[in-house]
Scaffold this motif. Sequence first.
Motif, PDB file in Angstrom:
ATOM      1  N   GLU A 117       1.036  -1.303   0.104  1.00 34.69           N
ATOM      2  CA  GLU A 117      -0.022  -0.024   0.009  1.00 34.69           C
ATOM      3  C   GLU A 117       0.926   1.125  -0.066  1.00 34.69           C
ATOM      4  N   LEU A 118       1.718   1.320   0.906  1.00 40.68           N
ATOM      5  CA  LEU A 118       2.722   2.449   0.804  1.00 40.68           C
ATOM      6  C   LEU A 118       3.440   2.673  -0.588  1.00 40.68           C
ATOM      7  N   ALA A 119       4.048   1.302  -0.973  1.00 45.29           N
ATOM      8  CA  ALA A 119       4.787   1.502  -2.290  1.00 45.29           C
ATOM      9  C   ALA A 119       3.498   2.182  -3.549  1.00 45.29           C
ATOM     10  N   LEU A 120       2.212   1.535  -3.402  1.00 48.49           N
ATOM     11  CA  LEU A 120       1.444   2.197  -4.427  1.00 48.49           C
ATOM     12  C   LEU A 120       1.209   3.656  -4.242  1.00 48.49           C
ATOM     13  N   LEU A 121       1.247   4.157  -2.895  1.00 49.69           N
ATOM     14  CA  LEU A 121       1.030   5.607  -2.742  1.00 49.69           C
ATOM     15  C   LEU A 121       2.253   6.625  -3.179  1.00 49.69           C
ATOM     16  N   GLY A 122       3.346   5.819  -2.594  1.00 45.32           N
ATOM     17  CA  GLY A 122       4.537   6.584  -2.898  1.00 45.32           C
ATOM     18  C   GLY A 122       4.775   6.707  -4.390  1.00 45.32           C
ATOM     19  N   VAL A 123       4.460   5.808  -5.230  1.00 40.02           N
ATOM     20  CA  VAL A 123       4.680   5.781  -6.875  1.00 40.02           C
ATOM     21  C   VAL A 123       3.699   6.925  -7.294  1.00 40.02           C
ATOM     22  N   GLY A 124       2.304   6.881  -6.698  1.00 39.02           N
ATOM     23  CA  GLY A 124       1.353   7.770  -7.324  1.00 39.02           C
ATOM     24  C   GLY A 124       1.830   9.295  -7.023  1.00 39.02           C
ATOM     25  N   LEU A 125       2.482   9.318  -5.981  1.00 40.14           N
ATOM     26  CA  LEU A 125       2.765  10.909  -5.454  1.00 40.14           C
ATOM     27  C   LEU A 125       3.767  11.218  -6.302  1.00 40.14           C
ATOM     28  N   LEU A 126       4.804  10.206  -6.526  1.00 37.85           N
ATOM     29  CA  LEU A 126       6.013  10.445  -7.368  1.00 37.85           C
ATOM     30  C   LEU A 126       5.544  10.876  -8.856  1.00 37.85           C
TER      31      LEU A 126
END
Length: 284
Positions: A117-126
Amino acid sequence: MNVIDIVSAAAYTVFVWWFCTGVIFYLDGLPKRTYWVSIGAATFVAACAFIGIVASSRAETATSAYVAFTCAVLIWGWQEMLFLMGVLAGPSKAPLPDGVSESMRFKLATRSVIHHELALLGVGLLLLLLTWRSPNQVGGATYMLLWLMRLSAKLNLFVGVRNTYAHLLPAHIAYLGSYFRQRTTVSKFFVGSTTLAALLTVSLWLLVAYDWSLVLSQTGAALVASLMTLAVIEHLFLVLPIPMERLWSAALSSRNSRKQERRSPHASESTTSIAAVDLSSISK
């Protein structure tokens, strides 16, 4: 934007959604020894997709909208492969213990997928950062929409739905199915989340019809609206008596073949000579 352009965008969205999901199902069904080859290839594709989103964000054309949309889906698919192949999930890899409270169930469920979940959100913010103030925001909008609706689906699985599709989870992450709840009635959370999603879908189609969007071209809005429509339909599959996996029956054949291989590893040559030809490339 005429009707043909809108229909073309919708048809393209459906195809990309169906095809990419099928590829992930198929690759995930192969023996584990093939996983790192698949992950390596998907990582290369994802890296190219990042470049594609940044490059296409500089132009507000129909072509750039299609490129950004496709690249966002490819990046999302890369992360889904990491999840389904057991590379990126969470620190907890055990099934739900019996007799735990609802708060503990939620805590343990979160621990089982928090890294993903954190990876998904992090990539989205990137992606949003890389395309900030660019004329084409389709890539970031597509990815964040996928993240939002995926989160809604996961929460609905936790609260409880008719169809959990836990049987589609690979064996190495089958423990996640213990955190799903199956129920015969429709929950208030499902009604609320699906209603909000439907309202958002209608709003997006209004942007397409009247070209009201300030950050998306009409083509981009049509692609995102089509994807949102599919997300709502996917939510409905959670409660309707419709076997969604039939859409990818061919892709799931790799998983069925691996199960048959494990059940009869010493089958006689007379009964397996034909199947051996088809399975030789994926057998252990």
